[in-house]
Design a protein around this motif. Structure first.
Motif, mmCIF file in Angstrom:
data_model
loop_
_atom_site.group_PDB
_atom_site.id
_atom_site.type_symbol
_atom_site.label_atom_id
_atom_site.label_comp_id
_atom_site.label_asym_id
_atom_site.label_seq_id
_atom_site.Cartn_x
_atom_site.Cartn_y
_atom_site.Cartn_z
ATOM 1 N N SER A 23 0.828 -1.206 0.000
ATOM 2 C CA SER A 23 0.000 0.000 0.000
ATOM 3 C C SER A 23 0.866 1.261 0.000
ATOM 4 O O SER A 23 2.011 1.266 0.447
ATOM 5 N N ARG A 24 0.289 2.319 -0.487
ATOM 6 C CA ARG A 24 0.967 3.621 -0.535
ATOM 7 C C ARG A 24 1.348 4.069 0.878
ATOM 8 O O ARG A 24 2.434 4.583 1.112
ATOM 9 N N ASN A 25 0.452 3.828 1.858
ATOM 10 C CA ASN A 25 0.715 4.246 3.239
ATOM 11 C C ASN A 25 1.926 3.520 3.825
ATOM 12 O O ASN A 25 2.775 4.129 4.463
ATOM 13 N N ALA A 26 1.978 2.207 3.631
ATOM 14 C CA ALA A 26 3.100 1.428 4.162
ATOM 15 C C ALA A 26 4.407 1.835 3.482
ATOM 16 O O ALA A 26 5.444 1.949 4.132
ATOM 17 N N ARG A 27 4.347 2.065 2.181
ATOM 18 C CA ARG A 27 5.560 2.467 1.455
ATOM 19 C C ARG A 27 6.049 3.837 1.929
ATOM 20 O O ARG A 27 7.249 4.049 2.078
ATOM 21 N N LYS A 28 5.121 4.753 2.174
ATOM 22 C CA LYS A 28 5.494 6.079 2.675
ATOM 23 C C LYS A 28 6.160 5.953 4.054
ATOM 24 O O LYS A 28 7.173 6.590 4.324
ATOM 25 N N PHE A 29 5.594 5.087 4.901
ATOM 26 C CA PHE A 29 6.143 4.833 6.227
ATOM 27 C C PHE A 29 7.560 4.261 6.123
ATOM 28 O O PHE A 29 8.489 4.735 6.778
ATOM 29 N N LEU A 30 7.739 3.227 5.268
ATOM 30 C CA LEU A 30 9.056 2.620 5.073
ATOM 31 C C LEU A 30 10.051 3.605 4.478
ATOM 32 O O LEU A 30 11.225 3.617 4.846
ATOM 33 N N LYS A 31 9.582 4.436 3.552
ATOM 34 C CA LYS A 31 10.468 5.407 2.914
ATOM 35 C C LYS A 31 11.038 6.377 3.947
ATOM 36 O O LYS A 31 12.195 6.770 3.866
ATOM 37 N N GLY A 32 10.219 6.737 4.942
ATOM 38 C CA GLY A 32 10.703 7.599 6.022
ATOM 39 C C GLY A 32 11.897 6.990 6.737
ATOM 40 O O GLY A 32 12.874 7.675 7.046
ATOM 41 N N PHE A 33 11.846 5.678 6.986
ATOM 42 C CA PHE A 33 12.973 4.987 7.615
ATOM 43 C C PHE A 33 14.151 4.870 6.647
ATOM 44 O O PHE A 33 15.300 5.053 7.033
ATOM 45 N N ALA A 34 13.854 4.565 5.388
ATOM 46 C CA ALA A 34 14.917 4.417 4.385
ATOM 47 C C ALA A 34 15.660 5.738 4.197
ATOM 48 O O ALA A 34 16.886 5.748 4.043
ATOM 49 N N ASP A 35 14.931 6.841 4.208
ATOM 50 C CA ASP A 35 15.559 8.166 4.046
ATOM 51 C C ASP A 35 16.512 8.490 5.190
ATOM 52 O O ASP A 35 17.415 9.311 5.044
ATOM 53 N N LYS A 36 16.318 7.814 6.338
ATOM 54 C CA LYS A 36 17.201 8.016 7.490
ATOM 55 C C LYS A 36 18.340 6.998 7.519
ATOM 56 O O LYS A 36 19.050 6.870 8.497
ATOM 57 N N GLY A 37 18.461 6.216 6.414
ATOM 58 C CA GLY A 37 19.567 5.269 6.299
ATOM 59 C C GLY A 37 19.267 3.868 6.791
ATOM 60 O O GLY A 37 20.183 3.053 6.920
ATOM 61 N N ASN A 38 18.019 3.542 7.069
ATOM 62 C CA ASN A 38 17.682 2.203 7.537
ATOM 63 C C ASN A 38 17.747 1.221 6.370
ATOM 64 O O ASN A 38 16.934 1.266 5.455
ATOM 65 N N GLU A 39 18.734 0.318 6.427
ATOM 66 C CA GLU A 39 18.965 -0.626 5.322
ATOM 67 C C GLU A 39 17.829 -1.626 5.162
ATOM 68 O O GLU A 39 17.485 -2.015 4.042
ATOM 69 N N ARG A 40 17.218 -2.065 6.263
ATOM 70 C CA ARG A 40 16.112 -3.024 6.169
ATOM 71 C C ARG A 40 14.917 -2.410 5.439
ATOM 72 O O ARG A 40 14.269 -3.069 4.631
ATOM 73 N N ALA A 41 14.636 -1.152 5.748
ATOM 74 C CA ALA A 41 13.525 -0.467 5.076
ATOM 75 C C ALA A 41 13.818 -0.335 3.584
ATOM 76 O O ALA A 41 12.936 -0.553 2.748
ATOM 77 N N GLU A 42 15.042 -0.009 3.243
ATOM 78 C CA GLU A 42 15.431 0.092 1.836
ATOM 79 C C GLU A 42 15.263 -1.248 1.131
ATOM 80 O O GLU A 42 14.757 -1.320 0.014
ATOM 81 N N LYS A 43 15.670 -2.327 1.797
ATOM 82 C CA LYS A 43 15.560 -3.664 1.219
ATOM 83 C C LYS A 43 14.092 -4.034 0.990
ATOM 84 O O LYS A 43 13.735 -4.557 -0.063
ATOM 85 N N LEU A 44 13.233 -3.729 1.966
ATOM 86 C CA LEU A 44 11.803 -4.022 1.814
ATOM 87 C C LEU A 44 11.192 -3.215 0.676
ATOM 88 O O LEU A 44 10.380 -3.741 -0.092
ATOM 89 N N LEU A 45 11.574 -1.961 0.546
ATOM 90 C CA LEU A 45 11.038 -1.128 -0.539
ATOM 91 C C LEU A 45 11.415 -1.698 -1.904
ATOM 92 O O LEU A 45 10.624 -1.641 -2.840
ATOM 93 N N LYS A 46 12.602 -2.277 -1.994
ATOM 94 C CA LYS A 46 13.039 -2.879 -3.269
ATOM 95 C C LYS A 46 12.335 -4.204 -3.513
ATOM 96 O O LYS A 46 12.011 -4.546 -4.648
ATOM 97 N N MET A 47 12.108 -4.977 -2.454
ATOM 98 C CA MET A 47 11.519 -6.313 -2.595
ATOM 99 C C MET A 47 10.020 -6.282 -2.905
ATOM 100 O O MET A 47 9.539 -7.045 -3.716
ATOM 101 N N ILE A 48 9.291 -5.412 -2.208
ATOM 102 C CA ILE A 48 7.837 -5.406 -2.299
ATOM 103 C C ILE A 48 7.402 -4.268 -3.213
ATOM 104 O O ILE A 48 7.577 -3.100 -2.887
ATOM 105 N N LYS A 49 6.863 -4.624 -4.332
ATOM 106 C CA LYS A 49 6.442 -3.641 -5.330
ATOM 107 C C LYS A 49 5.097 -3.037 -4.953
ATOM 108 O O LYS A 49 4.190 -3.739 -4.546
ATOM 109 N N ALA A 50 4.974 -1.731 -5.113
ATOM 110 C CA ALA A 50 3.695 -1.051 -4.870
ATOM 111 C C ALA A 50 2.744 -1.396 -5.996
ATOM 112 O O ALA A 50 3.151 -1.544 -7.149
ATOM 113 N N ASN A 51 1.480 -1.537 -5.674
ATOM 114 C CA ASN A 51 0.512 -1.817 -6.735
ATOM 115 C C ASN A 51 -0.746 -0.957 -6.605
ATOM 116 O O ASN A 51 -1.799 -1.321 -7.069
ATOM 117 N N GLU A 52 -0.603 0.172 -5.971
ATOM 118 C CA GLU A 52 -1.733 1.102 -5.895
ATOM 119 C C GLU A 52 -1.664 2.038 -7.084
ATOM 120 O O GLU A 52 -0.628 2.488 -7.458
#
Length: 151
Positions: A122-151
């Motif tokens: 979902s767009r909401n979950a991706r926005k939430f993860l992106k906030g962590f990724a923007d702060k350098g969280n590698e796990r969040a970055e990995k999840l954003l790459k693995m799970i494709k948005a479909n909204e």
């Protein structure tokens, strides 16, 4: 359908049978997070987990359903009420307060999940993860790459 294992640390009771049945060693990590890069999705760890803390998650999800703005607004009001009740209960000293706090958290999580706001695609979950990724969280970055948005 390709899947990978995830461990809910709140449910994990540390029997660690998953370590013995995982053929790739993906479950054997110091931080208790299953290594997705090693996981083949065989499900042996989930079957062996006596506390039910391990689940298999698909790598691709169905399209997100559309949400009516009136329903979203009402749901946000209810969730905020549950979160407020959780915070009030957290400030109280006894065991009943702990149960009340947990109950309100679970109800809020259920509402959000049922409304599709905890779906990884979902767009909401991706926005939430992106906030962590923007702060350098590698796990969040990995999840954003693995799970494709479909909204």
């Amino acid at each position: 359908m390709k899947k990978f294992a995830v461990r809910n640390l709140r449910l994990c009771t540390k029997e660690c049978l998953c370590l013995y049945v995982c053929p790739t060693g993906a479950a054997d990590t110091e931080n208790s997070i299953i290594d997705v890069s090693k996981c083949t999705g065989c499900g042996r760890c989930a079957e062996a987990c006596v506390s039910g803390a391990i689940s298999l998650i698909p790598t691709e999800f169905p399209p997100q359903q559309k949400h009516d703005e009136n329903v979203i607004s009402a749901m946000n009001i209810i969730v905020n009420t549950k979160l407020e009740a959780e915070h009030i209960a957290a400030a109280l000293p006894d065991r009943f307060a702990r149960a009340l706090e947990r109950s309100n958290r679970i109800m809020a999580e259920d509402l959000l999940r049922e409304a599709g706001y905890m779906l990884p695609q979902s767009r909401n979950a991706r926005k939430f993860l992106k906030g962590f990724a923007d702060k350098g969280n590698e796990r969040a970055e990995k999840l954003l790459k693995m799970i494709k948005a479909n909204e």
